[in-house]
Motif scaffolding. Structure first.
Motif, PDB file in Angstrom:
ATOM      1  N   ASN A   1       1.036  -1.126   0.121  1.00  0.00           N
ATOM      2  CA  ASN A   1       0.039  -0.150  -0.163  1.00  0.00           C
ATOM      3  C   ASN A   1       1.001   1.240  -0.080  1.00  0.00           C
TER       4      ASN A   1
ATOM      5  N   LEU B   1      -6.370  -2.350   7.754  1.00  0.00           N
ATOM      6  CA  LEU B   1      -5.065  -1.981   7.220  1.00  0.00           C
ATOM      7  C   LEU B   1      -4.161  -2.327   7.934  1.00  0.00           C
TER       8      LEU B   1
ATOM      9  N   ASN C   1      -0.956   0.041  -3.848  1.00  0.00           N
ATOM     10  CA  ASN C   1      -2.524   0.473  -3.626  1.00  0.00           C
ATOM     11  C   ASN C   1      -2.595   1.965  -3.081  1.00  0.00           C
TER      12      ASN C   1
END
Length: 359
Positions: A93, A134, A162
């Motif tokens: 991420n 997350l 991401n």
């Protein structure tokens, strides 16, 4: 009588009329697709190019924090300021921290703690209001999805990971980074950033006080080159539109001219029966107007359908400006009819004997 005769002669032989009709139809479809897909492509190009080269500068120093952001954003010529290095890659991420002003510029909702905005192309199965768990190293937390956005910067799209946008405060809390060595300062699109560079450097040094020196790292030269490229793209698409208009007008002219050449003998018979040269010219122009009008209407409908279909295939969303399309159609028809009247007038000037010889 002349208009009725033109109608009967035109539709009395559909086979002869079908080819000129298809010519006008294809010309109008090409015109619509050129205008709509060209405008859509231009929009994508301009968006992507603008994303690459904003009207901005970058300054560097020993240590910048959010206090410096607030100082810069108080200057009337500054659109926003941000830390380009307020981004961290972890667990596939990319976390990006933005100050408050940036959310307004990007038309995104403001974020509180534990709220995020994610790229809708990367998080396809989520919606606003969902929660997202997350992992950030050994740290795990649940975040509320406050908004969705679509990344358009081609350089950003090349990065792996991401994209997750958080507020600057949240970013600093999660990653423990509160000081940065670079600040990006963005100006309004119409401003000349070069003029503001000495003002920014001098004013900012004074307002920061004794917090270390600053230096210019990046100038808006890229932005100026991008603007030139965008102007070239717009000019090129404009030239293509003019060419399409010219082709449409020549198609209509050829339609009227071919009708005259194929029916010279008929013209002689009509002249022998008492039809004047003026009425004969009106009759041929009327035929051209009828076929051109019908072909334009059908071509407009099919052009829109084909533009949408082709746009999906090549990933360019067509932009329909019906005002521009209408004006283009009218110009094409007027040019074609005016040019097509030339062979009609010349044919009308021939005497009856010359025309009857073609039978």
């Amino acid at each position: 009588m002349t208009f009725w005769l033109a109608y009967k002669m035109l539709f009395g032989n559909i086979k002869r009329a079908i080819f000129p009709f298809l010519g006008v139809l294809c010309g109008i479809i090409s015109l619509i697709m050129t205008l709509s897909l060209g405008a859509g492509g231009e929009s994508i190009i301009n968006t992507n190019l603008s994303a690459i080269g904003d009207n901005r500068i970058m300054i560097g120093g020993n240590s910048f924090n959010q206090r410096d952001i607030r100082i810069l954003e108080n200057y009337p010529f500054v659109e926003y300021a941000l830390f380009p290095k307020a981004r961290s890659y972890t667990d596939d991420n990319i976390y990006i921290g933005y100050p408050e002003r940036v959310f307004d510029i990007l038309d995104l909702p403001h974020l509180n703690d534990r709220e995020v905005i994610v790229d809708k192309n990367q998080f396809e199965n989520v919606k606003v209001g969902d929660t997202l768990e997350l992992s950030i190293g050994t740290y795990r937390d649940r975040f509320l999805i406050k908004g969705l956005y679509e990344e358009k910067n081609p350089l950003e799209l090349m990065r792996k990971g991401n994209r997750i946008i958080v507020s600057q405060d949240t970013y600093e809390r999660i990653f423990g980074e509160r000081n940065f060595s670079e600040i990006v300062i963005s100006f309004e699109k119409g401003e000349d950033a070069e003029e503001y560079i000495p003002i920014i450097l001098n004013k900012f040094r004074q307002d920061r006080g004794l917090y270390g020196d600053i230096q210019l790292l990046e100038t808006p030269e890229v932005y100026k080159r991008i603007e030139k490229i965008k102007n070239i793209v717009s000019m090129t698409l404009g030239i293509l539109s003019v060419i399409s208009l010219g082709i449409g007008g020549l198609g209509i002219m050829n339609l009227i001219g071919s009708n005259i050449r194929s029916r010279t003998g008929h013209m002689g018979i009509l002249r022998a029966m008492g039809m004047s040269s003026k009425d004969m010219v009106i009759m041929f122009i009327t035929e051209g107007v009828i076929i051109s009008f019908i072909g334009s209407i059908v071509g407009l409908i099919l052009g829109i359908i084909f533009s949408v279909f082709v746009g999906k295939v090549i990933n360019i969303y067509p932009v329909f400006s019906f005002g521009d399309i209408f004006i283009s159609l009218v110009i094409s028809l007027v040019v074609g009819i005016v040019m097509g009247s030339i062979p009609a007038v010349k044919a009308g000037e021939k005497n009856t004997i010359e025309l009857l010889r073609e039978i």
